[in-house]
Scaffold this motif. Structure first.
Motif, short mmCIF file in Angstrom:
data_model
loop_
_atom_site.label_atom_id
_atom_site.label_comp_id
_atom_site.label_asym_id
_atom_site.label_seq_id
_atom_site.Cartn_x
_atom_site.Cartn_y
_atom_site.Cartn_z
N THR A 58 -18.57 79.84 39.13
CA THR A 58 -18.41 79.50 37.73
C THR A 58 -19.75 79.62 37.02
O THR A 58 -20.81 79.63 37.66
CB THR A 58 -17.89 78.06 37.57
N ASP A 59 -19.70 79.71 35.69
CA ASP A 59 -20.94 79.78 34.90
C ASP A 59 -21.84 78.58 35.17
O ASP A 59 -23.07 78.72 35.19
CB ASP A 59 -20.62 79.85 33.40
N GLN A 60 -21.25 77.41 35.42
CA GLN A 60 -22.05 76.21 35.66
C GLN A 60 -22.85 76.29 36.95
O GLN A 60 -23.88 75.64 37.09
CB GLN A 60 -21.14 74.96 35.71
N LYS A 61 -22.40 77.11 37.90
CA LYS A 61 -23.09 77.24 39.20
C LYS A 61 -24.13 78.36 39.21
O LYS A 61 -24.87 78.52 40.18
CB LYS A 61 -22.08 77.48 40.32
N GLN B 260 -28.89 81.35 41.38
CA GLN B 260 -30.06 82.12 40.96
C GLN B 260 -31.34 81.61 41.62
O GLN B 260 -32.24 82.39 41.92
CB GLN B 260 -30.18 82.10 39.43
N GLN B 261 -31.42 80.31 41.88
CA GLN B 261 -32.62 79.76 42.51
C GLN B 261 -32.83 80.26 43.94
O GLN B 261 -33.92 80.16 44.48
CB GLN B 261 -32.61 78.22 42.48
#
Length: 185
Positions: free
Chosen positions: A156-159, A164-165
Motif C-alpha cells: 500500500t502507499d502507506q508502506k 524504501q528504507q
C-alpha cells in the motif's frame, strides 16, 4: 528434538550481510535480533506456535486445520520455491513475525530467477523493534544468495517509506489484481 523446517536453516546462517548499507538500531541486525528472538525458517510445529494468528493480523486466513497446514507445508517444502521465515520469541515459544520469499523460475534473463516478497507481518505487540525490517532484509539477502536477478513486492502507499528504507524503489509499473470469491473458485 528433530525439527521439520521448510528449508535448511543453514542457508540463513550463511547469508553475507557485509554489503548491506541500511542501518539498524545499535545491537540489532538480522544476525542479532533483539534478545530472546530468533529468525529461522518456518517449522511444521509453528501451527501450534501462533503462526496463523500472526498472519491473521495481516489478512484473512480463514479456518486452517492441522491437516491442511501440514499438506500446504509439505507441498511448499517439496516445491523448493518457498522460503517462509519467522521470528520466534524463544521465551514464549511463539511465532511473532513472518515473511515469505517466493522464487519464480523464468525463461528470460538466461533462465534466471525472480523473487517476490509476500506476507510480511509482525505481531502488533512487537512492532517498533525493527523486526519487519529484519525480516525484509533477510529476504533481500536470501534472494541475492539464491541468485535471483531481482526482487519485488506489492504494498500500500502507506508502506512505501518502510520498503524504501531497505532499498526498494517504485519503478513506474502498475500492479493489477483480479480476485474471485471463494464460491467462484
Amino acid at each position: 528434538m528433530d525439527q521439520n523446517f521448510l528449508f535448511d536453516p543453514s542457508i540463513l546462517a550463511d547469508l553475507d550481510y557485509s554489503s548491506w548499507k541500511s542501518s539498524f538500531r545499535p545491537g540489532v541486525s538480522p544476525h542479532t535480533p533483539p534478545h530472546g528472538l530468533k529468525v529461522r525458517p518456518l517449522c511444521a510445529t509453528d501451527y501450534d506456535k501462533g503462526f496463523l494468528g500472526v498472519l491473521a493480523q495481516l489478512t484473512k486466513v480463514g479456518t486452517v486445520t492441522r491437516e491442511q497446514f501440514m499438506a500446504r507445508f509439505n507441498a511448499m517444502k517439496d516445491d523448493k520455491s518457498y522460503y517462509v521465515c519467522v521470528i520466534e520469541d524463544l521465551n514464549k515459544r511463539e511465532v511473532i513475525g513472518a515473511a515469505t520469499l517466493v522464487i519464480e523460475q523464468k525463461f528470460i534473463h538466461s533462465c534466471g530467477m525472480r523473487a517476490r516478497v509476500e506476507d510480511v507481518v509482525v505481531d502488533d505487540t512487537y512492532r517498533g523493534k525493527q523486526l519487519g525490517k529484519i525480516l525484509t532484509v533477510v529476504l533481500i539477502m536470501l534472494s541475492k544468495h539464491l541468485g535471483c536477478y531481482k526482487i519485488s513486492l506489492e504494498c500500500t502507499d502507506q508502506k512505501l517509506p518502510f520498503y524504501q528504507q531497505v532499498g526498494f524503489k517504485q519503478d513506474g509499473t502498475n500492479y493489477m489484481v483480479r480476485r474471485w470469491e471463494q464460491n467462484d473458485v
